[in-house]
Motif scaffolding. Structure first.
Motif, PDB file in Angstrom:
ATOM      1  N   SER A 162       4.571-110.219 -27.978  1.00 27.77           N
ATOM      2  CA  SER A 162       4.505-111.378 -27.486  1.00 27.77           C
ATOM      3  C   SER A 162       5.904-112.327 -28.454  1.00 27.77           C
ATOM      4  O   SER A 162       6.800-112.706 -27.811  1.00 27.77           O
ATOM      5  N   SER A 195       2.460-110.825 -19.079  1.00 23.70           N
ATOM      6  CA  SER A 195       1.517-111.228 -19.620  1.00 23.70           C
ATOM      7  C   SER A 195       1.686-110.151 -21.063  1.00 23.70           C
ATOM      8  O   SER A 195       0.822-109.316 -20.166  1.00 23.70           O
ATOM      9  N   THR A 206       3.692-115.438 -17.247  1.00 24.43           N
ATOM     10  CA  THR A 206       3.815-116.520 -18.083  1.00 24.43           C
ATOM     11  C   THR A 206       5.351-116.172 -17.910  1.00 24.43           C
ATOM     12  O   THR A 206       6.067-115.692 -17.422  1.00 24.43           O
ATOM     13  N   ARG A 258       0.372-105.333 -28.312  1.00 28.55           N
ATOM     14  CA  ARG A 258       0.224-106.316 -27.782  1.00 28.55           C
ATOM     15  C   ARG A 258       1.040-108.197 -28.387  1.00 28.55           C
ATOM     16  O   ARG A 258       2.122-109.053 -27.561  1.00 28.55           O
ATOM     17  N   GLU A 318      -9.394-110.668 -26.005  1.00 27.13           N
ATOM     18  CA  GLU A 318      -9.620-110.166 -24.690  1.00 27.13           C
ATOM     19  C   GLU A 318     -11.458-109.699 -24.675  1.00 27.13           C
ATOM     20  O   GLU A 318     -11.937-109.317 -24.935  1.00 27.13           O
ATOM     21  N   SER A 341      -2.153-113.558 -26.802  1.00 24.09           N
ATOM     22  CA  SER A 341      -3.145-114.352 -25.638  1.00 24.09           C
ATOM     23  C   SER A 341      -4.078-113.863 -27.258  1.00 24.09           C
ATOM     24  O   SER A 341      -4.643-113.049 -27.783  1.00 24.09           O
ATOM     25  N   ARG A 342      -5.285-114.716 -26.500  1.00 21.43           N
ATOM     26  CA  ARG A 342      -7.243-114.745 -27.327  1.00 21.43           C
ATOM     27  C   ARG A 342      -7.777-113.458 -27.420  1.00 21.43           C
ATOM     28  O   ARG A 342      -7.260-113.027 -26.188  1.00 21.43           O
ATOM     29  N   SER A 351      -0.920-109.392 -22.564  1.00 24.88           N
ATOM     30  CA  SER A 351      -2.096-109.021 -22.039  1.00 24.88           C
ATOM     31  C   SER A 351      -2.391-107.847 -21.180  1.00 24.88           C
ATOM     32  O   SER A 351      -3.677-107.429 -21.064  1.00 24.88           O
TER      33      SER A 351
END
Length: 317
Positions: free
Chosen positions: A212, A180, A26, A208, A223, A220-221, A182
C-alpha cells in the motif's frame, strides 16, 4: 490437480464476484510503480512447455504467496543459484506433477532475485489486461497469480533480500492490474496446506501495508479473518468444533479436541470425496497434507444458516 483450473465454487469460497462486491479494483497509483528486474525463462534455460500456455482474457483477482519448501533455507544467495532453483522447480512440476510447465508465474529467491516461472508470464504481466493461467492454487488458477518464495517458512523468517524483492514484485503486479493490497493472499487461503509457512503467512498483513505504501494508497481496514488451518497433532476448541461438524456430516470421529488419526482420516476422506486438490504446489513435498483441514474443507462441514464470513469470525475467536 494437474492442469485443472476452476470447478464449481464451494459454499463460502473466494470468488471473483464476491471480491468485486468488496471493491476489488483500486485506483492505479498516481505514478507508475517501477518494474523490478525479472529474469525471463530464456535466461535460466527453461524447457519448452509441453502444451499450450493458457492466457486468461481478464486480470487476476488475487496475488498468491507460496513458499517452495524444497530447496530449503539455502545460504547461496547468488543469481546462479536463483536460476538453478527455477530449473529444479520446473523439472519437478513437469516430471513429477505432470504439468505442462512450471506451476507458478514467478519465483523469488532467498537472494532477492525474481525469475519468470511459467512461460509468457512476464510478457502478459507487462500488458496489464490478461494473465497466464498457472497451476499453483487448486481449483482457483483462473483467478490467481502465484509467487513461489524459495525456502521453508513454517518456523523461521524470510531473509531481508527476499522480503524486499517480494514487496517490489507484488507492488508492481498490483499496480499493473489495479489489484487492491487486500487481495494479497497466502496459498492456505484457498487450499488446506501449510503453504506459505506460518511465519510468512503471519507477515502477510505487513506485506499488504508495505505494498500500500509503495502504491501510495491507504491501507485497507481490518478484514474478516480467513478460515483457520488445523493439522494433525493440533488440540483445542477449534479442533473440537471441527470434530462436531464432522460427526454431523456422518464421520465417526471422537469429540475430544485432539486432531488424532481418526480425525485426520475423516478429513482426508471428505476432501477426496469432494475432489479437493492436495498437490497444487511444492509445499506438499514437506509433509502429507491430505488430512489438513483448512479453507476448502471448512465450507463443506459448517452448518448452513450462517454466512461464511460469520463462521470465519467465530472460528477466529
Amino acid at each position: 490437480m494437474g492442469e485443472a483450473t476452476r470447478r464449481a465454487v464451494l459454499k463460502g469460497g473466494l470468488t471473483v464476484t464476491a471480491a468485486s462486491a468488496f471493491g476489488l479494483v483500486t485506483a492505479r497509483s498516481a505514478a507508475a510503480v517501477t518494474a523490478p528486474k525479472i529474469h525471463p525463462t530464456s535466461e535460466w534455460n527453461a524447457r519448452p512447455a509441453t502444451g499450450a500456455i493458457v492466457v486468461e482474457n481478464h486480470k487476476p483477482t488475487y496475488i498468491v504467496v507460496h513458499h517452495t519448501v524444497d530447496p530449503g533455507n539455502n545460504t547461496d544467495y547468488s543469481l546462479a543459484h536463483a536460476l538453478q532453483i527455477s530449473r529444479d522447480i520446473q523439472n519437478f512440476h513437469m516430471d513429477t506433477r505432470g504439468w505442462i510447465d512450471t506451476g507458478q508465474q514467478f519465483t523469488n529467491s532467498r537472494g532477492g532475485y525474481v525469475t519468470e516461472g511459467r512461460h509468457r508470464s512476464l510478457e502478459i504481466l507487462r500488458g496489464g489486461t490478461q494473465h497466464v493461467q498457472g497451476a499453483n492454487v487448486g481449483n482457483h488458477n483462473s483467478e490467481c497469480l502465484g509467487i513461489e518464495n524459495e525456502g521453508l517458512y513454517s518456523t523461521v523468517d524470510v531473509p531481508v533480500a527476499l522480503w524486499n524483492s517480494l514487496v517490489s514484485l507484488v507492488a508492481y503486479i498490483a499496480d499493473q492490474y489495479g489489484i487492491s493490497p487486500s487481495f494479497i493472499k497466502g496459498h492456505r487461503d484457498f487450499n488446506s496446506t501449510e503453504c506459505c509457512g506460518q511465519v510468512l503467512y503471519d507477515r502477510l498483513p505487513e506485506l499488504r501495508t508495505a505494498v500500500s505504501r509503495v502504491l501510495g494508497v491507504a491501507a485497507s481496514r481490518a478484514e474478516v479473518p480467513e478460515w483457520p488451518l488445523l493439522k494433525p497433532g493440533d488440540v483445542g476448541p477449534r479442533v473440537l468444533t471441527a470434530q462436531r461438524f464432522l460427526r454431523a456430516a456422518g464421520y465417526g470421529v471422537p469429540t475430544d479436541g485432539v486432531f488424532g488419526q481418526s480425525t485426520t482420516d475423516a478429513v482426508a476422506a471428505l476432501a477426496s470425496a469432494h475432489g479437493l486438490s492436495r498437490d497444487s504446489c511444492t509445499a506438499a513435498r514437506a509433509a502429507d497434507e491430505s488430512g489438513f483441514l483448512g479453507s476448502d474443507v471448512w465450507p463443506l462441514i459448517v452448518p448452513s444458516g450462517r454466512s461464511a464470513a460469520a463462521w470465519r469470525v467465530e472460528l477466529a475467536h
